[in-house]
Design a protein around this motif. Structure first.
Motif, mmCIF file in Angstrom:
data_model
loop_
_atom_site.group_PDB
_atom_site.id
_atom_site.type_symbol
_atom_site.label_atom_id
_atom_site.label_comp_id
_atom_site.label_asym_id
_atom_site.label_seq_id
_atom_site.Cartn_x
_atom_site.Cartn_y
_atom_site.Cartn_z
ATOM 1 N N THR A 43 24.087 41.622 53.479
ATOM 2 C CA THR A 43 24.144 41.909 52.039
ATOM 3 C C THR A 43 23.748 43.346 51.724
ATOM 4 O O THR A 43 23.037 43.997 52.484
ATOM 5 C CB THR A 43 23.234 40.955 51.264
ATOM 6 O OG1 THR A 43 21.885 41.099 51.760
ATOM 7 C CG2 THR A 43 23.668 39.516 51.438
ATOM 8 N N ASN A 44 24.204 43.772 50.562
ATOM 9 C CA ASN A 44 23.943 45.133 50.093
ATOM 10 C C ASN A 44 23.847 45.064 48.569
ATOM 11 O O ASN A 44 24.628 44.336 47.938
ATOM 12 C CB ASN A 44 25.098 46.048 50.502
ATOM 13 C CG ASN A 44 24.990 47.428 49.899
ATOM 14 O OD1 ASN A 44 24.005 48.125 50.097
ATOM 15 N ND2 ASN A 44 26.005 47.825 49.148
ATOM 16 N N TYR A 45 22.871 45.795 47.987
ATOM 17 C CA TYR A 45 22.649 45.710 46.544
ATOM 18 C C TYR A 45 22.552 47.096 45.919
ATOM 19 O O TYR A 45 22.043 48.045 46.538
ATOM 20 C CB TYR A 45 21.340 44.971 46.248
ATOM 21 C CG TYR A 45 21.337 43.534 46.673
ATOM 22 C CD1 TYR A 45 20.869 43.155 47.925
ATOM 23 C CD2 TYR A 45 21.816 42.535 45.814
ATOM 24 C CE1 TYR A 45 20.874 41.839 48.324
ATOM 25 C CE2 TYR A 45 21.816 41.207 46.207
ATOM 26 C CZ TYR A 45 21.349 40.866 47.466
ATOM 27 O OH TYR A 45 21.353 39.553 47.855
ATOM 28 N N ALA A 46 22.979 47.188 44.695
ATOM 29 C CA ALA A 46 22.710 48.382 43.905
ATOM 30 C C ALA A 46 21.207 48.454 43.640
ATOM 31 O O ALA A 46 20.538 47.421 43.486
ATOM 32 C CB ALA A 46 23.464 48.318 42.584
ATOM 33 N N ASP A 47 20.681 49.658 43.587
ATOM 34 C CA ASP A 47 19.240 49.824 43.381
ATOM 35 C C ASP A 47 18.772 49.148 42.093
ATOM 36 O O ASP A 47 17.664 48.620 42.022
ATOM 37 C CB ASP A 47 18.880 51.313 43.341
ATOM 38 C CG ASP A 47 18.947 51.972 44.698
ATOM 39 O OD1 ASP A 47 18.995 53.215 44.751
ATOM 40 O OD2 ASP A 47 18.960 51.245 45.719
ATOM 41 N N SER A 48 19.621 49.152 41.088
ATOM 42 C CA SER A 48 19.235 48.629 39.774
ATOM 43 C C SER A 48 19.023 47.122 39.761
ATOM 44 O O SER A 48 18.425 46.599 38.823
ATOM 45 C CB SER A 48 20.286 49.013 38.739
ATOM 46 O OG SER A 48 21.554 48.488 39.094
ATOM 47 N N VAL A 49 19.525 46.422 40.776
ATOM 48 C CA VAL A 49 19.405 44.964 40.779
ATOM 49 C C VAL A 49 18.580 44.442 41.944
ATOM 50 O O VAL A 49 18.339 43.230 42.037
ATOM 51 C CB VAL A 49 20.796 44.286 40.777
ATOM 52 C CG1 VAL A 49 21.646 44.803 39.622
ATOM 53 C CG2 VAL A 49 21.501 44.451 42.111
ATOM 54 N N LYS A 50 18.159 45.313 42.837
ATOM 55 C CA LYS A 50 17.366 44.870 43.997
ATOM 56 C C LYS A 50 16.122 44.137 43.540
ATOM 57 O O LYS A 50 15.411 44.584 42.635
ATOM 58 C CB LYS A 50 16.979 46.071 44.858
ATOM 59 C CG LYS A 50 18.094 46.586 45.741
ATOM 60 C CD LYS A 50 17.634 47.775 46.586
ATOM 61 C CE LYS A 50 18.777 48.302 47.442
ATOM 62 N NZ LYS A 50 18.374 49.505 48.204
ATOM 63 N N GLY A 51 15.871 42.995 44.178
ATOM 64 C CA GLY A 51 14.703 42.204 43.838
ATOM 65 C C GLY A 51 14.929 41.238 42.689
ATOM 66 O O GLY A 51 14.094 40.379 42.429
ATOM 67 N N GLU B 174 31.955 53.006 33.560
ATOM 68 C CA GLU B 174 32.809 52.733 34.706
ATOM 69 C C GLU B 174 32.371 51.447 35.408
ATOM 70 O O GLU B 174 31.209 51.030 35.325
ATOM 71 C CB GLU B 174 32.721 53.904 35.698
ATOM 72 C CG GLU B 174 33.213 55.237 35.162
ATOM 73 C CD GLU B 174 34.711 55.211 34.950
ATOM 74 O OE1 GLU B 174 35.171 55.722 33.909
ATOM 75 O OE2 GLU B 174 35.423 54.696 35.829
ATOM 76 N N ARG B 175 33.309 50.858 36.125
ATOM 77 C CA ARG B 175 32.979 49.690 36.937
ATOM 78 C C ARG B 175 32.122 50.142 38.113
ATOM 79 O O ARG B 175 32.383 51.189 38.723
ATOM 80 C CB ARG B 175 34.261 49.013 37.429
ATOM 81 C CG ARG B 175 34.080 47.617 37.962
ATOM 82 C CD ARG B 175 35.402 46.947 38.267
ATOM 83 N NE ARG B 175 36.237 46.813 37.074
ATOM 84 C CZ ARG B 175 37.354 46.094 37.037
ATOM 85 N NH1 ARG B 175 37.764 45.458 38.130
ATOM 86 N NH2 ARG B 175 38.072 46.032 35.935
ATOM 87 N N GLU B 176 31.119 49.314 38.453
ATOM 88 C CA GLU B 176 30.194 49.684 39.517
ATOM 89 C C GLU B 176 29.914 48.488 40.425
ATOM 90 O O GLU B 176 29.981 47.341 39.989
ATOM 91 C CB GLU B 176 28.869 50.186 38.934
ATOM 92 C CG GLU B 176 28.139 49.170 38.084
ATOM 93 C CD GLU B 176 26.886 49.700 37.425
ATOM 94 O OE1 GLU B 176 26.641 50.926 37.467
ATOM 95 O OE2 GLU B 176 26.135 48.885 36.858
ATOM 96 N N LEU B 177 29.570 48.791 41.658
ATOM 97 C CA LEU B 177 29.207 47.735 42.599
ATOM 98 C C LEU B 177 27.826 47.197 42.254
ATOM 99 O O LEU B 177 26.891 47.961 42.032
ATOM 100 C CB LEU B 177 29.205 48.283 44.028
ATOM 101 C CG LEU B 177 28.712 47.323 45.112
ATOM 102 C CD1 LEU B 177 29.685 46.156 45.291
ATOM 103 C CD2 LEU B 177 28.517 48.064 46.433
ATOM 104 N N VAL B 178 27.714 45.878 42.231
ATOM 105 C CA VAL B 178 26.421 45.221 42.022
ATOM 106 C C VAL B 178 25.853 44.773 43.364
ATOM 107 O O VAL B 178 24.707 45.065 43.696
ATOM 108 C CB VAL B 178 26.569 44.004 41.094
ATOM 109 C CG1 VAL B 178 25.246 43.266 40.953
ATOM 110 C CG2 VAL B 178 27.093 44.436 39.730
#
Length: 116
Positions: free
Chosen positions: A57-65, A44-48
């Motif tokens: 700003t706001n980030y998905a946990d998988s891309v933080k940092g 599925e499409r997901e927010l990055v």
């Protein structure tokens, strides 16, 4: 007519970097909340990441940092700097204009492929 045009995708080795750009027209960009989404193969499409008109700003946990979203209101452009890319970051990346919890407009998408 709203138009969002992504660029900057491509093929990169794991650990590498890419910067995606999304050029917007037909909207008052400085008042627009913008987001980057992705759709991995078969998923599925997901927010990055997203950024408010004020720059929050706001980030998905998988891309933080690793990923950074930014905007240049003078250029009507939102960016996604992606560092330390992983195989699981492989996806079609989409730019979107957010309207509350909904999406007002989507870009056409740009492919990012990370080789392991």
């Amino acid at each position: 007519q709203v138009q969002l045009v992504e660029s900057g995708g491509g093929l990169v080795q794991a650990g590498g970097s890419l910067r995606l750009s999304c050029s917007a027209s037909g909207i008052i960009f400085s008042f627009a909340a913008m987001g980057w989404y992705r759709q991995p193969p078969g998923k599925e499409r997901e927010l990055v990441a997203d950024i408010s008109y004020m720059g929050t700003t706001n980030y998905a946990d998988s891309v933080k940092g690793r990923f950074t979203i930014s905007r240049d209101n003078a250029r009507n452009t939102v960016y996604l700097q992606m560092n330390n890319l992983k195989f699981e970051d492989t996806a079609v990346y989409y730019c979107a204009q957010q309207s509350g919890t909904a999406i007002s407009s989507w870009g056409q998408g740009t492919q990012v492929t990370v080789s392991s």
